[in-house]
Design a protein around this motif. Structure first.
Motif, PDB file in Angstrom:
ATOM      1  N   LYS A 106       0.808  -1.219   0.000  1.00 32.63           N
ATOM      2  CA  LYS A 106       0.000   0.000   0.000  1.00 32.63           C
ATOM      3  C   LYS A 106       0.841   1.269   0.000  1.00 32.63           C
ATOM      4  N   GLU A 107       1.928   1.258   0.755  1.00 30.18           N
ATOM      5  CA  GLU A 107       2.699   2.483   0.954  1.00 30.18           C
ATOM      6  C   GLU A 107       4.082   2.445   0.330  1.00 30.18           C
ATOM      7  N   GLY A 108       4.539   1.240  -0.025  1.00 35.38           N
ATOM      8  CA  GLY A 108       5.862   1.119  -0.614  1.00 35.38           C
ATOM      9  C   GLY A 108       6.947   1.030   0.448  1.00 35.38           C
ATOM     10  N   PRO A 109       8.132   0.588   0.061  1.00 33.86           N
ATOM     11  CA  PRO A 109       9.225   0.423   1.029  1.00 33.86           C
ATOM     12  C   PRO A 109       9.661   1.735   1.667  1.00 33.86           C
ATOM     13  N   GLY A 110       9.501   2.836   0.935  1.00 30.14           N
ATOM     14  CA  GLY A 110       9.918   4.126   1.484  1.00 30.14           C
ATOM     15  C   GLY A 110       9.200   4.458   2.771  1.00 30.14           C
ATOM     16  N   ASP A 111       7.868   4.359   2.760  1.00 29.75           N
ATOM     17  CA  ASP A 111       7.090   4.675   3.956  1.00 29.75           C
ATOM     18  C   ASP A 111       7.291   3.638   5.054  1.00 29.75           C
ATOM     19  N   LEU A 112       7.355   2.376   4.678  1.00 28.09           N
ATOM     20  CA  LEU A 112       7.506   1.322   5.678  1.00 28.09           C
ATOM     21  C   LEU A 112       8.789   1.494   6.478  1.00 28.09           C
ATOM     22  N   PHE A 113       9.864   1.845   5.789  1.00 26.25           N
ATOM     23  CA  PHE A 113      11.163   1.912   6.450  1.00 26.25           C
ATOM     24  C   PHE A 113      11.541   3.310   6.938  1.00 26.25           C
ATOM     25  N   THR A 114      10.729   4.320   6.604  1.00 31.35           N
ATOM     26  CA  THR A 114      11.110   5.674   7.021  1.00 31.35           C
ATOM     27  C   THR A 114      10.048   6.401   7.835  1.00 31.35           C
ATOM     28  N   ARG A 115       8.794   5.933   7.833  1.00 25.74           N
ATOM     29  CA  ARG A 115       7.789   6.644   8.620  1.00 25.74           C
ATOM     30  C   ARG A 115       8.108   6.503  10.105  1.00 25.74           C
ATOM     31  N   GLN A 179       3.496   6.442  13.807  1.00 26.12           N
ATOM     32  CA  GLN A 179       3.531   5.143  13.141  1.00 26.12           C
ATOM     33  C   GLN A 179       2.175   4.454  13.120  1.00 26.12           C
ATOM     34  N   ASN A 180       1.262   4.865  13.987  1.00 25.76           N
ATOM     35  CA  ASN A 180      -0.067   4.261  14.020  1.00 25.76           C
ATOM     36  C   ASN A 180      -1.006   5.011  13.077  1.00 25.76           C
ATOM     37  N   THR A 181      -0.586   5.143  11.823  1.00 26.54           N
ATOM     38  CA  THR A 181      -1.377   5.838  10.814  1.00 26.54           C
ATOM     39  C   THR A 181      -1.315   5.073   9.511  1.00 26.54           C
ATOM     40  N   ASP A 182      -2.357   5.262   8.702  1.00 28.84           N
ATOM     41  CA  ASP A 182      -2.306   4.698   7.360  1.00 28.84           C
ATOM     42  C   ASP A 182      -1.823   5.773   6.400  1.00 28.84           C
ATOM     43  N   ASP A 183      -1.792   5.447   5.123  1.00 30.19           N
ATOM     44  CA  ASP A 183      -1.201   6.345   4.134  1.00 30.19           C
ATOM     45  C   ASP A 183      -1.946   7.672   4.026  1.00 30.19           C
TER      46      ASP A 183
END
Length: 229
Positions: A106-115, A179-183
């Motif tokens: 849904k968010e891609g590796p960028g968001d998963l590893f940097t949010r 971190q407890n948010t969606d895109d």
């Protein structure tokens, strides 16, 4: 106590173990990274011509802060999955792996590893700095002789764990909300905006909500971590 009663009433005993699998797996990875980096950096600083004459306490602190820096890049995605698993109101994710893959798609590796990476760095570097530094100092101090050898890592590990949480707990509160948010919600969840909202909602006390439970958990957790290290 109110939260404990609420969870028991709504979810029963299993509610207290929501997300525990992801936490156990995640902590194993995070601790392996942090402890190995800390040990490597101590050895490196002690033999490096530029740093081998540093006081022992300075070597411990530099190694510990580097451990926190490196571990942050593992902590961020691991805790993102853990937070989402613990906060889900329905069975949105079937498992930790399902959550990981869902966020990745849904968010891609960028968001998963940097949010939340910025907040994680602000938490992990000083936290691990205090954690490994204080433990190293205590284990090299005369206080070691005051307790049985087998108990020293447990006691000093527990104290180091509690001390590492005290100054950075407000940052952890902010990080968890981010971190407890969606895109769709992410655009409105910067560190500064979350900090402002927390302060508006509850003042300074909001940043320390749940600190007593966290410190109790930290003592037990880190006592056994160092006791088995």
């Amino acid at each position: 106590m109110q939260i404990t009663a609420y969870i028991w009433e709504r979810e029963g005993p299993q509610g207290f173990f929501s997300g525990v699998k992801s936490m156990m797996i995640g902590q194993a990875i995070v601790k392996a990274m942090a402890f190995s980096t800390n040990a490597y950096m101590i050895d490196f600083l002690q033999v490096n011509p530029l740093t081998h004459n540093l006081p022992h306490s300075a070597t411990l602190l530099m190694a510990a802060c580097m451990a926190g820096f490196v571990a942050s890049f593992v902590v961020t995605p691991v805790e993102r999955v853990s937070v989402l698993m613990q906060a889900q109101q329905t069975n949105k994710y079937a498992s930790e792996m399902d959550c990981f893959l869902s966020v990745l798609r849904k968010e891609g590796p960028g968001d998963l590893f940097t949010r939340g990476l910025g907040a994680t760095l602000c938490r992990e570097v000083p936290s691990d700095g205090i954690y490994f530094w204080l433990y190293g100092l205590l284990m090299a101090s005369p206080y070691v002789g005051l307790v049985p050898a087998a108990l020293a890592p447990l006691l000093f590990g527990g104290f180091a764990g509690m001390a590492s949480w005290l100054p950075i707990y407000p940052v952890d509160q902010v990080k968890t909300i981010i971190q407890n948010t969606d895109d769709e919600q992410a655009e409105n969840k910067s560190m500064w905006s979350v900090t402002q909202q927390l302060y508006r909602d509850g003042g300074v006390a909001a940043f320390y909500d749940g600190l007593d439970a966290k410190l109790l958990r930290a003592f037990v957790h880190h006592a056994f971590t160092f006791g088995t290290f």
